[in-house]
Design an enzyme around this catalytic site. Structure first.
Site, PDB file in Angstrom:
ATOM      1  N   GLU A   1       0.704  -1.055   0.018  1.00 14.48           N
ATOM      2  CA  GLU A   1       0.101   0.032  -0.196  1.00 14.48           C
ATOM      3  C   GLU A   1       0.851   1.280  -0.036  1.00 14.48           C
ATOM      4  OE1 GLU A   1      -2.417  -0.104   3.589  1.00 14.48           O
ATOM      5  OE2 GLU A   1      -2.422  -2.368   3.320  1.00 14.48           O
TER       6      GLU A   1
ATOM      7  N   LYS B   1       2.501   4.519   1.632  1.00  9.70           N
ATOM      8  CA  LYS B   1       2.617   5.057   2.813  1.00  9.70           C
ATOM      9  C   LYS B   1       2.221   6.369   3.018  1.00  9.70           C
ATOM     10  CE  LYS B   1       5.714   4.990   6.908  1.00  9.70           C
ATOM     11  NZ  LYS B   1       5.288   6.466   7.239  1.00  9.70           N
TER      12      LYS B   1
ATOM     13  N   ASP C   1       1.667  10.402   4.132  1.00 10.21           N
ATOM     14  CA  ASP C   1       2.574  11.260   4.819  1.00 10.21           C
ATOM     15  C   ASP C   1       1.624  12.152   5.400  1.00 10.21           C
ATOM     16  OD1 ASP C   1       4.734  12.184   5.847  1.00 10.21           O
ATOM     17  OD2 ASP C   1       5.451  13.230   4.307  1.00 10.21           O
TER      18      ASP C   1
ATOM     19  N   TYR D   1      -6.133   2.093   6.774  1.00 16.68           N
ATOM     20  CA  TYR D   1      -5.271   0.982   6.388  1.00 16.68           C
ATOM     21  C   TYR D   1      -5.519  -0.219   7.350  1.00 16.68           C
ATOM     22  CZ  TYR D   1      -2.300   3.617   9.627  1.00 16.68           C
ATOM     23  OH  TYR D   1      -1.684   4.176  10.691  1.00 16.68           O
TER      24      TYR D   1
ATOM     25  N   LYS E   1      10.934   3.640   2.023  1.00 16.76           N
ATOM     26  CA  LYS E   1      10.632   4.981   2.023  1.00 16.76           C
ATOM     27  C   LYS E   1      11.655   5.570   0.773  1.00 16.76           C
ATOM     28  CE  LYS E   1       9.507   6.580   6.282  1.00 16.76           C
ATOM     29  NZ  LYS E   1       9.759   8.002   7.091  1.00 16.76           N
TER      30      LYS E   1
ATOM     31  N   CYS F   1       7.340  50.062  -0.217  1.00 14.57           N
ATOM     32  CA  CYS F   1       6.974  49.163  -1.080  1.00 14.57           C
ATOM     33  C   CYS F   1       7.675  49.206  -2.231  1.00 14.57           C
ATOM     34  CB  CYS F   1       5.390  49.431  -1.366  1.00 14.57           C
ATOM     35  SG  CYS F   1       4.942  48.266  -2.704  1.00 14.57           S
TER      36      CYS F   1
ATOM     37  N   CYS G   1       5.610  50.504  -5.324  1.00 14.54           N
ATOM     38  CA  CYS G   1       4.837  51.860  -5.529  1.00 14.54           C
ATOM     39  C   CYS G   1       5.449  52.769  -4.319  1.00 14.54           C
ATOM     40  CB  CYS G   1       3.532  51.827  -5.188  1.00 14.54           C
ATOM     41  SG  CYS G   1       2.786  51.332  -3.426  1.00 14.54           S
TER      42      CYS G   1
ATOM     43  N   CYS H   1       1.733  46.540   2.051  1.00 19.14           N
ATOM     44  CA  CYS H   1       2.098  47.829   1.386  1.00 19.14           C
ATOM     45  C   CYS H   1       0.648  48.535   1.753  1.00 19.14           C
ATOM     46  CB  CYS H   1       1.969  47.730  -0.002  1.00 19.14           C
ATOM     47  SG  CYS H   1       1.659  49.163  -0.911  1.00 19.14           S
TER      48      CYS H   1
ATOM     49  N   CYS I   1      -1.783  50.466  -5.278  1.00 17.76           N
ATOM     50  CA  CYS I   1      -0.547  49.933  -5.775  1.00 17.76           C
ATOM     51  C   CYS I   1      -0.833  48.964  -6.984  1.00 17.76           C
ATOM     52  CB  CYS I   1       0.075  49.094  -4.725  1.00 17.76           C
ATOM     53  SG  CYS I   1       1.646  48.234  -4.976  1.00 17.76           S
TER      54      CYS I   1
HETATM   55  S1  IVH Z   1       0.374   0.217   8.760  1.00 16.73           S
HETATM   56  C1  IVH Z   1       1.750  -1.402  13.041  1.00 16.73           C
HETATM   57  N1  IVH Z   1      -0.004   1.456   6.280  1.00 16.73           N
HETATM   58  O1  IVH Z   1       3.244   5.256   8.921  1.00 16.73           O
HETATM   59  C2  IVH Z   1       1.876  -0.180  12.224  1.00 16.73           C
HETATM   60  N2  IVH Z   1       0.829   2.702   8.343  1.00 16.73           N
HETATM   61  O2  IVH Z   1       5.322   4.267  11.159  1.00 16.73           O
HETATM   62  C3  IVH Z   1       0.914  -0.252  11.142  1.00 16.73           C
HETATM   63  N3  IVH Z   1       1.340   5.041   7.719  1.00 16.73           N
HETATM   64  O3  IVH Z   1       2.175   6.497  11.825  1.00 16.73           O
HETATM   65  C4  IVH Z   1       0.990   0.841  10.382  1.00 16.73           C
HETATM   66  N4  IVH Z   1       0.401   4.969   5.547  1.00 16.73           N
HETATM   67  O4  IVH Z   1      -0.135   6.019  10.512  1.00 16.73           O
HETATM   68  C5  IVH Z   1       0.396   1.506   7.836  1.00 16.73           C
HETATM   69  N5  IVH Z   1      -0.628   2.279   4.347  1.00 16.73           N
HETATM   70  C6  IVH Z   1      -0.078   2.546   5.651  1.00 16.73           C
HETATM   71  C7  IVH Z   1       0.261   3.729   6.236  1.00 16.73           C
HETATM   72  C8  IVH Z   1       0.657   3.924   7.473  1.00 16.73           C
HETATM   73  C9  IVH Z   1       0.931   5.685   6.664  1.00 16.73           C
HETATM   74  C10 IVH Z   1       1.802   5.605   8.840  1.00 16.73           C
HETATM   75  C11 IVH Z   1       1.471   5.166  10.192  1.00 16.73           C
HETATM   76  C12 IVH Z   1       2.153   5.326  11.464  1.00 16.73           C
HETATM   77  C13 IVH Z   1       3.616   5.401  10.419  1.00 16.73           C
HETATM   78  C14 IVH Z   1       4.211   3.968  10.871  1.00 16.73           C
END
Ligand code: IVH
Length: 664
Positions: A113, A115, A117, A224, A312, A406, A409, A424, A429
């Site tokens: 899946e 990740k 942010d 998730y 990552k 400014c 102007c 300003c 302006c």
């Molecule tokens: S599973 C046991 N799936 O990543 C932990 N986490 O370091 C299970 N995060 O703050 C996490 N996308 O919120 C999982 N598809 C995803 C995710 C995800 C982002 C974040 C999660 C946590 C951090 C884990």
């Protein structure tokens, strides 16, 4: 209306609003206009009040209750762990070898899946109702932020479909990049501090004590994980994600079930390109053993499970040099410093400029002209200067100082109490005049086709236009002297300006560009004060009685209308036929009820948004792409691929005259 009737009506309204929410957020295909949505919500709110029919899962409860001082602490029944990270493919292979060794066989699969942010959150549903929303905190206990969580429209207050009596959902709250950028721009414009990235903005917002502010921030969520207390070891991540989707939550669209680590590597390689097209930030891919029974065997360390790992991506950064620090003047006079960089290639584009936000940010990072700096694409769209790379150069330039006047102007700059931005003070302006006009013509305001930045620049520099009323005095022959303006486009522009006089009152109010008056506030003002005379006469106290309006906005509206120039301008706009009173509610019809339309090409008389509005007013809906579910394609000139797709699928294609016949 008696109590029983009210109860029925309330249920009906709740269903209708919930459906509209789903259509808006899950399918990105609005069922009704924002205005209609607000009207339904108002009606529901007043019935609930009058007949005391409150319920914690009513959509009215999303709007946010009263501010609290502190969040209560909650224990997490199952700890919220973090993930181990890897940055290269060897480490990923090591992870797979460990899993293989601990399980003693290779009949496991991996779910991959994105990740996201953002910020981890936990939801608890009992008997289908949302009863708790919490932060991760230290993983063992977090904050109870239920009131804030309720304002997130992606999160159902009631689950749909079949679901266990009690369940927990884990997921990531986040902000879409475009919404984040828009929010930050208007904050900067208002002189407020800006958020460094969508993650900080999300975390900062969810920790606010006033849920009504949270409700106005664009927070979304992906789920998730699903926790059900039934010890079913046969479950898989794949089934859990499908189930989450079924009960009404959003899950990763880019999930892939992989039968071995080789396939995982391929997925990761493809993500390097996919991520560039995503509308939100991701910082990697999460790889999870799919089968619950194997997860149990693999177990966890103190911090992270052994059955999952995050792969990552390196942040996209590059080094460049600051050639100069330029100052931009915004619509309300805000001065924004911008770094002019030696061009550098970053995440597939050439970056030449990066925002420095405000004077404080520059001092905090001690950024000076000539410095080597690290540049990053925050949210993949707005380049930012992260830090200075080389500090110890004896020839280093002087610390940055904001000028006293400014740069455009020469008027004096001021900083208002409690704000970080300098402004300003001359509202004539030129850059302010230009951005006011651009705002006036923009899509959410008067929506004047052909009046973009380039044309506005020319109109202002040729002194053809300085105020909004000047636009309505323009004649086609005034325009032909402008660059790249033929007779035809001049006529189109004049026609577009003329058409804009039909825009509803709330859009006109928004277009005026009053400080702090965004689209929502403009709509609330138009509802509360249905004529401009009433609005101009309202004192701060009566302005504050409106839902979304506090002293800050009230003060700004008051001072706008106290200015005789602005009152004169409104008078002039009225004389040009602009609408300064609210329409009666349009007569509703259900001629097109249940019918789904796709618009393509240029229609002879209607703009796209007018066609959409008409369809919605008659009970139909508009979606963006043609599918088997489409009933009609409303096609104009130069209809492209949607037209041919409709032909292929055998969907009825109609033109504007036949559409008018349908709704007659
Ligand atoms: S599973 C046991 N799936 O990543 C932990 N986490 O370091 C299970 N995060 O703050 C996490 N996308 O919120 C999982 N598809 C995803 C995710 C995800 C982002 C974040 C999660 C946590 C951090 C884990």
């Amino acid at each position: 209306m008696n109590h029983a009737e009210a109860k029925k009506k309330v249920q009906h309204l709740r269903d209708k609003i919930n459906k509209a929410n789903d259509a808006y957020y899950q399918e990105a295909a609005p069922l009704m206009s924002d205005r209609e949505y607000d009207r339904l919500l108002d009606e529901l709110r007043s019935l609930e009040e009058r007949f005391d029919l409150h319920s914690p899962d009513s959509p009215t409860r999303r709007i946010g209750g009263k501010p609290t001082k502190d969040f209560p602490t909650v224990q997490h029944p199952v700890p919220m762990l973090s993930l181990s990270n890897t940055y290269n493919s060897e480490e990923l292979d090591d992870f797979d070898r460990r899993v293989h060794k601990l399980l003693g066989h290779d009949s496991y699969r991996y779910m991959t899946e994105l990740k996201y942010d953002g910020m981890a959150i936990r939801l608890r549903y009992e008997y289908g109702r949302l009863v708790l929303g919490a932060t991760r905190g230290d993983g063992i206990q977090g904050d109870d932020i239920t009131a804030n969580i309720r304002t997130i429209r992606d999160i159902p207050l009631n689950l749909s479909g079949n679901h266990p009596a009690v369940l927990e959902v884990r997921g990531e709250a986040y902000m879409e990049l475009a919404a984040f950028a828009k929010m930050n721009n208007s904050r900067a414009e208002e002189g407020l501090s800006v958020f460094a990235n969508p993650r900080n903005a999300t975390a900062g917002t969810l920790k606010l004590q006033d849920p009504s502010i949270v409700a106005r921030r664009p927070i979304r969520m992906f789920a998730y994980d699903l926790l059900i207390d039934d010890n079913n070891r046969e479950r898989t991540q794949q089934e859990k994600l499908d189930m989450l989707e079924e009960i009404g939550l959003r899950v990763c669209e880019h999930r892939t079930l992989c039968s071995d680590i080789g396939e995982v590597h391929k997925v990761i390689a493809s993500w390097a390109t996919i991520r560039k097209d995503l509308s939100y930030e991701t910082d990697g891919v999460v790889i999870k053993v799919n089968e619950e029974r194997y997860r149990e065997i693999l177990g966890q360390t103190a911090k992270a499970p052994r059955w999952a790992i995050a792969c990552k991506f390196e942040a996209e950064q590059a080094v460049s040099r600051i050639r100069d620090i330029a100052l931009q003047v915004g619509r309300l006079g805000t001065i924004t410093p911008v770094a002019e960089l030696e061009p550098v290639s970053l995440a597939g584009t050439t970056v030449k400029r990066a925002t420095l936000h405000n004077e404080e940010e520059i001092h905090r990072k001690d950024i000076r002209r000539g410095d080597q700096v690290m540049v990053e694409k925050a949210g993949e769209i707005i380049p930012q200067v992260v830090s200075v790379v080389r500090q110890n150069d004896p020839d280093r330039g002087k610390p940055f100082r904001m000028p006293e006047t400014c740069p455009d102007c020469g008027a004096i700059l001021v900083k208002l109490p409690g704000e970080v931005a300098w402004r300003c003070t001359n509202n004539q302006c030129p850059p302010q005049v230009r951005s006011r006009l651009e705002h006036f013509a923009s899509r959410d305001a008067m929506d004047i086709d052909g009046l973009g930045q380039a044309v506005v620049d020319q109109l202002v520099s040729h002194q053809l236009v300085t105020t909004f009323p000047d636009l309505y005095r323009l004649k086609a022959e005034d325009l032909v002297s402008l660059e790249r303006m033929g007779e035809k486009s001049a006529q189109n522009l004049i026609a577009g300006i003329e058409r804009s006089t039909q825009k509803p009152y709330e859009k006109v109010l928004y277009a005026l560009g009053i400080r702090f008056v965004g689209i929502t506030v403009a709509r609330d003002l138009a509802n509360a004060f249905p004529t401009i005379e009433e609005l101009m006469a309202a004192d701060e106290a009566s302005l504050c009685e409106v839902d979304s309006i506090g002293p800050r906005i009230a003060g700004s509206v008051r001072s706008f209308f106290d200015n005789p120039d602005n009152r004169g301008m409104v008078e002039e706009l009225i004389s040009f036929g602009l609408r300064f009173r609210a329409d009666k509610e349009p007569a509703e019809s259900d001629t097109l009820s249940g019918r789904s339309f796709v618009l393509t090409g240029t229609l002879p008389t209607l703009t796209r948004s007018e066609a959409k509005e008409l369809i919605e007013q008659h009970g139909g809906k508009v979606t963006s792409s043609v599918s088997k579910k489409t009933d009609y394609v409303l096609a104009g000139d130069e209809a492209g691929s949607k037209h041919s797709k409709a032909e292929k699928l055998g969907i009825r294609i109609i033109d504007e005259p036949s559409f008018f016949k349908m709704i007659k």
